[in-house]
Write an enzyme that holds these catalytic residues in place. Sequence first.
Site, short mmCIF file in Angstrom:
data_model
loop_
_atom_site.label_atom_id
_atom_site.label_comp_id
_atom_site.label_asym_id
_atom_site.label_seq_id
_atom_site.Cartn_x
_atom_site.Cartn_y
_atom_site.Cartn_z
N SER A 31 0.76 -1.32 -0.17
CA SER A 31 -0.01 0.18 -0.08
C SER A 31 0.82 1.27 -0.02
CB SER A 31 -0.99 -0.23 1.12
OG SER A 31 -0.19 -0.31 2.36
N ALA A 33 4.63 1.14 -0.36
CA ALA A 33 5.93 0.94 -0.71
C ALA A 33 6.12 -0.19 -1.86
CB ALA A 33 6.69 0.44 0.86
N ASP A 144 -2.89 -2.86 10.72
CA ASP A 144 -3.40 -3.18 9.11
C ASP A 144 -2.93 -4.67 8.90
OD1 ASP A 144 -4.04 -2.53 6.57
OD2 ASP A 144 -2.53 -1.60 6.00
N LYS A 146 -3.25 -8.07 7.48
CA LYS A 146 -4.19 -8.59 6.24
C LYS A 146 -3.23 -9.67 5.52
CE LYS A 146 -2.52 -4.75 3.49
NZ LYS A 146 -2.32 -3.34 3.58
N ASN A 149 0.57 -9.26 4.48
CA ASN A 149 1.60 -9.05 5.76
C ASN A 149 1.85 -10.55 6.13
OD1 ASN A 149 -0.30 -6.19 6.31
ND2 ASN A 149 1.68 -6.22 5.32
N ASP A 162 5.50 -5.88 8.33
CA ASP A 162 4.96 -4.33 8.40
C ASP A 162 4.74 -3.94 9.94
OD1 ASP A 162 5.34 -3.77 5.74
OD2 ASP A 162 3.15 -3.66 5.30
N THR A 184 -10.43 -3.27 -0.33
CA THR A 184 -11.52 -3.20 0.37
C THR A 184 -10.92 -3.57 2.06
OG1 THR A 184 -12.22 -5.39 -0.08
CG2 THR A 184 -13.45 -3.61 -1.11
#
Length: 454
Positions: A31, A33, A144, A146, A149, A162, A184
């Site tokens: 998102s 990098a 974050d 998800k 990651n 991350d 989303t």
Amino acid sequence: MSTTSAPATPAAGGRIRVGKYELGRTLGEGSFAKVKFATNVQTHQVVAIKIIDRQRVLRHKMVEQIKREISTMKMIKHPNVLNLFEVMGSKSKIYIVLEYVDGGELFDKITKFGKLKEDEARKYFHQLINAVDYCHSRGVFHRDLKPENLLLDSQGVLKVSDFGLSAISKQVREDGLLHTACGTPNYVAPEVLKDKGYQGTAADVWSCGVILFVLMSGYLPFDEPNLVSLYRRINRADFSFPSWFSSGSKKLITRILDPNPVTRMSISQILENDWFKKGYKPPRFEEEEDVHLQDVDAVFGDSEELLVTERKEKPESMNAFEFISRSKSFNLENLFQKQMDIQGISKRETCFTSKSPANEIMNKIEETAKPLGFNIDKKNYKMKLKGDKSGRKGHLSVSTEVFEVAPSLHMVELKKINGDTLEYHKFYNTIASGLKDIVWTTEQNSEENRPECE
Ligand code: AMP
């Protein structure tokens, strides 16, 4: 440091160096990098480097938070958290050097083979909770979590990436990038969607619950074609279990996917849950004691001295055919020359060979061209020379590039890019005599002293 040794994976493309790292292929784009494969040229250790636009991160007021989170992450050495080795900064970018893992993303497994068996899903969930619990105990939240990651190493060990970069990703989100780059928010807790201030701990636990559901079912608990109905379902924790979920797992997930963060299950409660405890082994690892933070200070400090630059390690290399076809000392070239003459094309391009090192060639051209009234613009092994006076057809402008033909042989190409061709020839004659010390001449080409390209 990771023990990963020199790769089978070649560093593809151009040989770009940042500090002691040679950059290779792009591993992925997240998102905020780009992630590149890289090799430490001193130790041959392979790493992944996350490259972030410096301006985007530092123009806001979050520098202190970002610095703090990166410093903390440098000290965290947990088997389930992607290791952060060091940070480097250039004028325009921040480079975060990370442990490289080659097992892909955990969710690739689901895409390929479908849902996981309960025991396998639980095994990954154990590792995820270990990582999250440990980072929370150090005051670092993910915010974050998800699928992208969750990476796997070659042994199948889960590595969460991350962690500690949430401040940076939040920054980018506020710049409006999240919606376009991230898709989303299926994994995000209801209180985060409401954006009225929330506890990082409970929000991460929610995402872990969604991840566990996906691992065991092969699909998302909350999925809607439009954001409004998706938000509504997340806010109400409106989901249902497929038939194959055991009652133990259902109880656990229901308690985790509680829309109220205050009553939601905490990590310490998860660790005590019967379904969770099956086969659980607490992680064993040693904490790194003497971690230095000079690199973090350098990236976020005021001094430009400690910054790195992105540079081409060596000039572009030229293969034998290209070399022969460009050099007048070989007969082939005369053939091309003839064709050019027939077509009446005048020479705008010249080149010579040199046995001097590339840097020395660059410096010599600069030294010779400057007194002739040329402004120099250098980048890697290319240079643009722009005359400061206007001639018959505007300012004479010449580009040069040094190519490596063999380790100790370079070809230097000079091309007129603007101005009058006759003026260019005059310029070339003057510069050629200034460069005669570095031009390589063989017996065959000595009478001309400088092979020409066209
Ligand atoms: P991220 O920005 O962390 O979401 O990274 C984007 C993608 O790059 C990931 O989904 C991975 O496919 C890849 N990637 C990120 N970090 C690494 C790493 N340390 N080793 C290997 N691949 C990585």
